[in-house]
Write a protein that holds these residues in place. Structure first.
Motif, PDB file in Angstrom:
ATOM      1  N   UNK A  81       0.848  -1.197   0.000  1.00 16.46           N
ATOM      2  CA  UNK A  81       0.000   0.000   0.000  1.00 16.46           C
ATOM      3  C   UNK A  81       0.886   1.251   0.000  1.00 16.46           C
ATOM      4  N   UNK A  82       1.831   1.295   0.941  1.00 15.97           N
ATOM      5  CA  UNK A  82       2.707   2.456   1.042  1.00 15.97           C
ATOM      6  C   UNK A  82       3.490   2.693  -0.228  1.00 15.97           C
ATOM      7  N   UNK A  83       3.995   1.616  -0.820  1.00 16.09           N
ATOM      8  CA  UNK A  83       4.789   1.732  -2.047  1.00 16.09           C
ATOM      9  C   UNK A  83       3.967   2.358  -3.165  1.00 16.09           C
ATOM     10  N   UNK A  84       2.720   1.893  -3.307  1.00 13.33           N
ATOM     11  CA  UNK A  84       1.847   2.427  -4.361  1.00 13.33           C
ATOM     12  C   UNK A  84       1.515   3.897  -4.119  1.00 13.33           C
ATOM     13  N   UNK A  85       1.185   4.234  -2.872  1.00 11.68           N
ATOM     14  CA  UNK A  85       0.846   5.625  -2.575  1.00 11.68           C
ATOM     15  C   UNK A  85       2.045   6.551  -2.742  1.00 11.68           C
ATOM     16  N   UNK A  86       3.247   6.039  -2.463  1.00 13.68           N
ATOM     17  CA  UNK A  86       4.429   6.888  -2.651  1.00 13.68           C
ATOM     18  C   UNK A  86       4.623   7.228  -4.123  1.00 13.68           C
ATOM     19  N   UNK A  87       4.338   6.269  -5.021  1.00 16.67           N
ATOM     20  CA  UNK A  87       4.462   6.547  -6.446  1.00 16.67           C
ATOM     21  C   UNK A  87       3.372   7.495  -6.937  1.00 16.67           C
ATOM     22  N   UNK A  88       2.271   7.557  -6.205  1.00 14.17           N
ATOM     23  CA  UNK A  88       1.221   8.518  -6.553  1.00 14.17           C
ATOM     24  C   UNK A  88       1.488   9.892  -5.951  1.00 14.17           C
ATOM     25  N   UNK A  89       2.601  10.028  -5.231  1.00 13.10           N
ATOM     26  CA  UNK A  89       2.966  11.316  -4.651  1.00 13.10           C
ATOM     27  C   UNK A  89       2.320  11.581  -3.307  1.00 13.10           C
ATOM     28  N   UNK A  90       1.634  10.593  -2.735  1.00 12.81           N
ATOM     29  CA  UNK A  90       0.988  10.765  -1.426  1.00 12.81           C
ATOM     30  C   UNK A  90       1.927  10.211  -0.343  1.00 12.81           C
ATOM     31  N   UNK A  91       2.994  10.961  -0.073  1.00 12.26           N
ATOM     32  CA  UNK A  91       4.103  10.429   0.730  1.00 12.26           C
ATOM     33  C   UNK A  91       3.738  10.271   2.201  1.00 12.26           C
ATOM     34  N   UNK A  92       2.992  11.202   2.774  1.00 15.78           N
ATOM     35  CA  UNK A  92       2.614  11.078   4.184  1.00 15.78           C
ATOM     36  C   UNK A  92       1.711   9.851   4.390  1.00 15.78           C
ATOM     37  N   UNK A  93       0.813   9.653   3.455  1.00 17.63           N
ATOM     38  CA  UNK A  93      -0.067   8.486   3.539  1.00 17.63           C
ATOM     39  C   UNK A  93       0.752   7.201   3.405  1.00 17.63           C
ATOM     40  N   UNK A  94       1.737   7.238   2.504  1.00 18.92           N
ATOM     41  CA  UNK A  94       2.607   6.078   2.306  1.00 18.92           C
ATOM     42  C   UNK A  94       3.367   5.752   3.579  1.00 18.92           C
ATOM     43  N   UNK A  95       3.903   6.779   4.226  1.00 22.16           N
ATOM     44  CA  UNK A  95       4.680   6.569   5.456  1.00 22.16           C
ATOM     45  C   UNK A  95       3.824   5.917   6.525  1.00 22.16           C
ATOM     46  N   UNK A  96       2.550   6.303   6.605  1.00 21.13           N
ATOM     47  CA  UNK A  96       1.639   5.684   7.569  1.00 21.13           C
ATOM     48  C   UNK A  96       1.533   4.182   7.372  1.00 21.13           C
ATOM     49  N   UNK A  97       1.456   3.756   6.117  1.00 21.59           N
ATOM     50  CA  UNK A  97       1.368   2.310   5.842  1.00 21.59           C
ATOM     51  C   UNK A  97       2.695   1.609   6.141  1.00 21.59           C
ATOM     52  N   UNK A  98       3.811   2.239   5.807  1.00 20.57           N
ATOM     53  CA  UNK A  98       5.114   1.618   6.101  1.00 20.57           C
ATOM     54  C   UNK A  98       5.299   1.433   7.610  1.00 20.57           C
ATOM     55  N   UNK A  99       4.825   2.405   8.366  1.00 21.97           N
ATOM     56  CA  UNK A  99       4.954   2.313   9.829  1.00 21.97           C
ATOM     57  C   UNK A  99       4.048   1.220  10.417  1.00 21.97           C
ATOM     58  N   UNK A 100       2.971   0.865   9.697  1.00 19.97           N
ATOM     59  CA  UNK A 100       2.153  -0.274  10.114  1.00 19.97           C
ATOM     60  C   UNK A 100       2.841  -1.595   9.766  1.00 19.97           C
TER      61      UNK A 100
END
Length: 847
Positions: A81-100
């Motif tokens: 999830x985080x990887x996909x959101x990071x490529x969409x430019x939603x970095x804060x949202x991506x970080x939230x998933x990586x931290x999970x």
């Protein structure tokens, strides 16, 4: 079958296999298998650049992982999830998933997943401009990748580090890490990975200006992107090929590539890529003369990038819009866009904290907004605000260092009223007329002058130069007999009489304000190439050298003058000296692999100065980098006589002890980063090295080794502008130190040494007496405490005690002690081998 196909980069075939597997899993009713296939399908679509579709499958997989209690799948899905959101430019949202995902990876002992999460966190923080935090996560991931031997993970760590250092402006580390990543990408056999690696190498060659090599690797990447169906990579390569064509001046072909890239980036949903392409289209139309259309594209790019949180890209986009608005005549919009760009860059730099060398690199790469802003303000008649802006941008990274050294946190970058108060407070501290220069380069150079006098309003004027100032300075060098080298080739310019060349520079830079200069000293705050002007040798209208009537001192910025003036009493050392001459360099090589000759004259100079000061210098193999660094932070005077690098001014010392036949640069090269570390307390640093005042010419003047010493805590620095004659330098230094030891200030000692050389028969040529410049404060040194009778030590028969030392094994580190008034003092004020461990010097000697 699908997993292996995916690993080899056959993304479309892998997707099809996973769809077949999903049908079978649904028929069998195995929930765990269904959840795994959903996750794999998401991964396949993500590899194809279809990030929104990938997220749909991750959303189907996650509740199954939760229901079945499959922690491994749950952790993997969160990461994806985080990887996909990071490529969409939603970095804060991506970080939230990586931290999970991370605690699950650690709990289950899944090293592979843990490493991936660390890398992904690093990439996301890098995109947000939080480079320090990004590199911390890469450093956590690298040992895991090495431990597991996973080639894919090694590739990702090294390539991610390359991308982050690219954003920081460190091209050397960018190249290093991209080169490290390439073989791992090839060894995996993954075509998608190889395609990304080739794109990285191509973009590196692009940044280095090797367009032929760039195109070669980008075409290899494009072929693999088409073969694997990787839309995101395909769009990225088209964009990079467009940049190559733009750099070659083929803007219409560049636009064709950008137009191929744009719909792909829109389709994949990668906002950063999309915004980048819009900006590139804008620049291409700018060069074709269609400024209005260029503004439309840049505004579109800024709107997209604002959604991402990527501050670097947003700041660059604001600057692009400011520049285009400036060209379009909309000065208000240009000013506001510049300020928005600067604000974002300042927010990023604030995150660097103690990483001073990063601040220098980052400021070097993104210095344009300050320059454009003061130009815009001058066009609006805002002379005071323009001075504040130019001062704020001048040596900004250097000022960060000086602030940290002297504990002063005031900033010149503030609203105009407060900024003018600071300018006036600085003016009240000035002991001499101070000339602030600012260069504006077009076909001709426009020089702006602000002259500040003690406690008075500034005087401002401008002068347009017919030609480029840098070229005129280089021509002057040539005409006084100094061969300016560009790359490895001498630069030959039009011959001109020496006096005429020096008079021309005087007329351009000094004459406009000469009627306002009173007294016997002039302080100059240079800009860009004007840092390299040999001011002391400029010839006035009466055919006299400027140094015959004025002592010249350079400072990197007005604020540096204030910091030095407000420096606490006792901050700098009042005793001790470090003298270095003729380091042993027979085995060292830099880049072009050419050997360096020994400098017996440099050793002679150090010995001569040592006799004047009654101090034993470090010479030959003793002058190692470790030895020099161990003593730098405890002495009042530092004198280095060695080779300097023409490009950077960095100093070549004896290599540290190593088993290697060919020492690494880090073992012998005294770099800016090295100088920034020890927190100097020297009143004066003398760099008797070729090119020690050199560095890359940019908005900060010369970011080289000499200003770095000032930023690291030295109160003043004497450095050279060009390669020196050993005989001339020996005479110069002899007379300089004789006056310095006699109690005269650094500027007066320099002035007298120049005068003696100028009046001598052998060294009267300008090239012999003018290369040394004083940068920073004008200091006076007291050498009485450094003089004494050399006392050989016999540690077996000598009782030595020390008060105030943290390290109790100091008795093994004594070096060059001298007997003073029945006791013992430290030679050069330093215990060899100890750094930052001295609380106070109090050594008692007894037979």
């Amino acid at each position: 079958m699908g997993i292996q196909t995916l690993k080899h980069g056959n993304f479309k075939r892998a997707r099809d296999y996973f769809h077949l597997a999903l049908n079978e899993a649904k028929e069998g009713g195995n929930k765990e298998f269904i959840g795994t296939v959903y996750n794999n399908l998401g991964h396949a679509y993500e590899s194809l650049g279809e990030f929104r579709r990938a997220i749909e499958f991750y959303r189907l997989s996650l509740p199954i992982a939760k229901e079945t209690g499959d922690k491994g799948l749950k952790g993997a899905v969160y990461n994806n999830f985080g990887h996909a959101y990071s490529f969409l430019g939603e970095f804060r949202r991506a970080i939230g998933f990586f931290q999970l995902s991370l605690p699950i990876a650690i709990e289950t002992g899944n090293k592979d997943l843990q490493c991936r999460v660390y890398i992904n966190l690093g990439r996301s923080y890098s995109s947000l401009g939080e480079f320090r935090r990004a590199i911390k996560f890469y450093q956590l991931s690298l040992p895991i990748a090495i431990e597991t031997g996973n080639k894919y993970l090694k590739y990702r760590v090294y390539s991610s580090l390359g991308g982050t250092y690219d954003s920081l402006g460190d091209s050397m580390k960018q190249v290093e890490f991209y080169q490290l990543s390439l073989p791992f990408a090839i060894e995996t056999g993954n075509k998608g990975l190889k395609g990304s690696a080739y794109n990285n190498v191509g973009s590196t060659y692009l940044s280095l200006g090797d367009f032929k090599k760039a195109v070669e690797f980008l075409q290899l990447s494009l072929r693999l992107a088409v073969e694997t169906g990787d839309k995101r990579l395909k769009g990225t390569v088209y964009n990079n090929l467009g940049v190559v064509r733009a750099c070659l001046g083929d803007f219409e072909k560049a636009i064709d590539f950008f137009q191929l890239s744009l719909p792909i980036t829109i389709e994949t949903g990668n906002k950063c890529d999309e915004g980048r392409v819009y900006n590139n289209l804008g620049h291409a139309y700018e060069y074709l003369g269609n400024v209005r259309k260029a503004i439309e594209f840049c505004e579109a790019g800024l709107n997209v990038l604002t959604e991402t949180g990527n501050k670097v890209e947003q700041a660059v986009s604001y600057y692009s819009l400011a520049w285009l608005s400036f060209l379009d005549g909309d000065l208000f919009k240009a000013e506001e866009s510049c300020k928005s760009s600067i604000k974002l860059f300042e927010e990023i730099r604030a995150l660097f904290q103690g990483k001073d060398e990063w601040k220098i690199m980052f400021r070097d790469q993104y210095d344009e907004p300050f320059t454009l802003l003061w130009r815009v303000q001058l066009r609006q008649g805002k002379e005071g605000e323009a001075l504040i802006t130019a001062e704020a941008g001048r040596a900004q990274a250097l000022m960060d260092l000086m602030n940290s050294q002297y504990g002063v946190r005031k900033s010149i970058w503030s609203p105009s009223e407060q900024g003018m108060e600071l300018i006036m407070s600085i003016s009240s501290l000035l002991s001499s007329p101070t000339l602030f220069l600012a260069e504006e380069d077009n076909i001709n150079t426009l020089l702006s002058f602000w002259l500040l006098l003690n406690g008075k309003e500034f005087q401002m004027m401008q002068k347009e130069i017919n030609g480029n100032l840098t070229s005129l300075i280089l021509q002057t060098y040539e005409n006084i007999g100094v061969k300016k080298v560009v790359g490895n080739k001498p630069l030959t310019l039009q011959e001109e009489d020496e006096g005429a060349a020096l008079k021309r520079l005087y007329d351009l830079v000094i004459a406009p304000v000469s009627h306002l200069i009173k007294g016997d000293e002039l302080i100059i705050v240079p800009d860009r190439s004007s840092f390299l002007i040999p001011y002391a040798a400029l010839v006035n209208q009466h055919s006299r050298y400027l140094s015959e009537t004025l002592r010249i001192r350079l400072v990197p910025s007005l604020t540096s003058l204030r910091l030095l003036a407000e420096c606490p009493e006792g901050h700098h050392s009042t005793s001790g000296a470090l003298l270095v001459g003729n380091p042993w360099v027979e085995t060292v090589r830099i880049k072009d692999n050419k050997p360096f000759p020994q400098l017996p004259g440099a050793e002679q100079k150090a010995e001569m100065i040592g006799q004047i000061l009654n101090i034993k210098p470090l010479t030959g193999k003793n002058a190692t980098k470790d030895q020099v660094l161990s003593r730098l932070n405890s002495v009042s005077l530092v004198h280095l006589a060695a080779h300097g690098c023409p490009e950077t001014g960095e100093i070549i010392l004896s290599p540290n002890l190593t088993d290697a036949i060919r020492p690494k640069e880090e073992d012998f090269l005294l770099t800016i980063a090295d100088v920034l570390d020890p927190q100097l307390r020297a009143k004066l640093v003398v760099l008797s090295c070729c090119y020690s005042a050199r560095g890359k010419i940019n908005a900060e003047g010369v970011v080289g080794i000499a200003p770095a010493f000032l930023g690291a805590g030295a109160r003043s620095v004497i450095a050279s502008l060009w390669a020196l004659s050993e005989e001339a330098t020996l005479e110069f230094m002899k007379h300089f130190y004789e006056h310095l030891v006699a109690g005269q200030s650094a500027s007066k000692s320099l002035h007298h040494a120049m005068k003696w050389m100028r009046e001598s028969e052998e060294f009267k040529a300008v090239k012999y007496w003018v290369p040394f410049v004083l940068i920073g404060d004008d200091v006076t040194l007291n050498f009485e405490s450094t003089k004494g009778e050399a006392l050989p030590l016999n540690l077996g028969k000598t009782l030595i005690t020390c008060q105030g030392m943290r390290n109790k094994n100091f008795n093994l580190c004594l070096m060059d002690a001298v007997r003073v008034k029945g006791g013992m003092s430290l030679r050069n004020g330093m215990w060899h081998g100890l750094r930052n461990d001295i609380i106070m010097w109090n050594v008692i000697y007894a037979e």
